[in-house]
Design a protein around this motif. Structure first.
Motif, PDB file in Angstrom:
ATOM      1  N   UNK A   1       0.853  -1.194   0.000  1.00  0.00           N
ATOM      2  CA  UNK A   1       0.000   0.000   0.000  1.00  0.00           C
ATOM      3  C   UNK A   1       0.885   1.238   0.000  1.00  0.00           C
ATOM      4  N   UNK A   2       0.589   2.163  -0.912  1.00  0.00           N
ATOM      5  CA  UNK A   2       1.288   3.434  -0.956  1.00  0.00           C
ATOM      6  C   UNK A   2       0.310   4.521  -0.511  1.00  0.00           C
ATOM      7  N   UNK A   3       0.751   5.399   0.404  1.00  0.00           N
ATOM      8  CA  UNK A   3      -0.089   6.466   0.959  1.00  0.00           C
ATOM      9  C   UNK A   3       0.546   7.808   0.631  1.00  0.00           C
ATOM     10  N   UNK A   4      -0.243   8.680   0.006  1.00  0.00           N
ATOM     11  CA  UNK A   4       0.217  10.028  -0.336  1.00  0.00           C
ATOM     12  C   UNK A   4      -0.543  11.029   0.523  1.00  0.00           C
ATOM     13  N   UNK A   5       0.181  11.923   1.203  1.00  0.00           N
ATOM     14  CA  UNK A   5      -0.430  12.911   2.103  1.00  0.00           C
ATOM     15  C   UNK A   5      -0.043  14.312   1.639  1.00  0.00           C
ATOM     16  N   UNK A   6      -1.039  15.219   1.625  1.00  0.00           N
ATOM     17  CA  UNK A   6      -0.796  16.598   1.218  1.00  0.00           C
ATOM     18  C   UNK A   6      -1.754  17.543   1.907  1.00  0.00           C
TER      19      UNK A   6
ATOM     20  N   UNK B   1      -3.243   3.663  -2.518  1.00  0.00           N
ATOM     21  CA  UNK B   1      -3.373   2.710  -3.623  1.00  0.00           C
ATOM     22  C   UNK B   1      -2.669   1.422  -3.208  1.00  0.00           C
ATOM     23  N   UNK B   2      -3.175   0.293  -3.669  1.00  0.00           N
ATOM     24  CA  UNK B   2      -2.629  -1.003  -3.255  1.00  0.00           C
ATOM     25  C   UNK B   2      -2.331  -1.869  -4.472  1.00  0.00           C
ATOM     26  N   UNK B   3      -1.415  -2.810  -4.281  1.00  0.00           N
ATOM     27  CA  UNK B   3      -1.082  -3.801  -5.307  1.00  0.00           C
ATOM     28  C   UNK B   3      -0.724  -5.096  -4.599  1.00  0.00           C
ATOM     29  N   UNK B   4      -1.298  -6.201  -5.064  1.00  0.00           N
ATOM     30  CA  UNK B   4      -1.073  -7.495  -4.428  1.00  0.00           C
ATOM     31  C   UNK B   4      -0.141  -8.340  -5.296  1.00  0.00           C
ATOM     32  N   UNK B   5       0.790  -9.017  -4.639  1.00  0.00           N
ATOM     33  CA  UNK B   5       1.717  -9.929  -5.308  1.00  0.00           C
ATOM     34  C   UNK B   5       1.451 -11.331  -4.766  1.00  0.00           C
ATOM     35  N   UNK B   6       1.082 -12.240  -5.663  1.00  0.00           N
ATOM     36  CA  UNK B   6       0.800 -13.627  -5.284  1.00  0.00           C
ATOM     37  C   UNK B   6       2.083 -14.439  -5.453  1.00  0.00           C
ATOM     38  N   UNK B   7       2.500 -15.116  -4.400  1.00  0.00           N
ATOM     39  CA  UNK B   7       3.723 -15.915  -4.413  1.00  0.00           C
ATOM     40  C   UNK B   7       3.352 -17.391  -4.440  1.00  0.00           C
TER      41      UNK B   7
END
Length: 280
Positions: A93-98, A105-111
């Motif tokens: 998860x990436x969090x942008x604050x201003x 925004x999130x991105x899932x990686x399946x291993x």
């Protein structure tokens, strides 16, 4: 009288100003726009990987004063990428604050588990050939290589002869000793039509081979069809060590087909012709 008039004028002016002020509308205060909300995006490539395989995370943001990437990464630039190696499925998860708030925004990686390594089993002791077997196999291979080399050499010689000496012009001359002759042959010289074409000096081994019935091809070349003169000069030694030499002159006819000429040599006192010509 003048004082009252002036007083009236001033009073009238003040009333007029008051009326003018009351007739104007009030100015509304300007409304300020709120700050824009930040935006952020995150992607993973590939989204499915085996354990330990490299995965690239890429993000971008706008209207943000700080950006964090979790888990395990922390604060990052407004946009960029990083690589990770995972042992289990993970959602980043990436969090942008201003000034306008925050966005995520999130991105899932399946291993998936890596396939097990193939086991390499060495040969058993019974599968190792013995030294004797290895040597025997190596010797057989060497013999095969020698046979192939000799066969190829013979084929190349035949091909070379066909190319250099076509059947229409080819003439070959062979030398042999008379049966039972014990002279020591030293050298033989040949001339065809007055031109020296061969001068051969014999070694002890070559002489022994001739005494055992061997035949030597002393010359092969090209001549035109028709009659040709052959001069033969033989040098040698008798059994007692005395030197001797013999010469002879022959004529042979070259046809369209290959011409094979045989010379049979014999020492003095053997009862044989010292130099005999025969056609093969």
């Amino acid at each position: 009288m003048r004082f009252h008039s002036l007083h009236r004028v001033v009073l009238f002016g003040l009333v007029a100003l008051a009326l003018m002020a009351n007739g104007k509308r009030p100015i509304a205060a300007a409304q300020l726009a709120p700050p824009a909300s930040p935006k952020v995006a995150l992607s993973a490539s590939p989204t499915s990987a085996q354990a330990g395989q490299q995965v690239t995370l890429t993000w971008s943001s706008t209207k943000a004063t700080s950006v964090t990437l979790e888990p395990s990464v922390g604060g990052v630039a407004a946009q960029g990428s990083t690589t990770v190696r995972l042992s289990q499925s993970t959602t980043y998860t990436v969090t942008a604050t201003g000034p306008g708030g925050s966005a995520r925004a999130s991105a899932q990686v399946i291993i998936t588990p890596a396939p097990p390594a193939a086991k390499v089993q060495g040969p058993s002791r019974e599968e190792f050939p013995s030294d004797e077997q290895q040597m025997r196999g190596l010797d057989e291979q060497i013999q095969e290589i020698k046979s192939d080399a000799l066969r190829m050499s013979a084929e190349l010689s035949q091909l070379e002869e066909k190319l250099l000496y076509p059947s229409g012009t080819q003439v070959a001359i062979f030398v042999g000793l008379a049966k039972g002759d014990r002279m020591r042959l030293d050298a033989v010289r040949l001339q065809i039509d007055g031109e020296l074409v061969a001068h051969y000096i014999y070694s002890a081994k070559e002489l022994e081979a001739l005494r055992k019935g061997g035949v030597q091809r002393i010359y092969v070349g090209n001549v035109a069809t028709g009659d040709h003169k052959l001069d033969v000069l033989v040098d040698g030694k008798l059994e007692g060590g005395a030197d001797f030499n013999r010469t002879a002159q022959f004529t042979f006819r070259k046809e369209v087909k290959p011409k094979l000429v045989g010379l049979t040599l014999a020492g003095p006192g053997s009862g044989n012709n010292p130099i005999a010509l025969g056609e093969w």
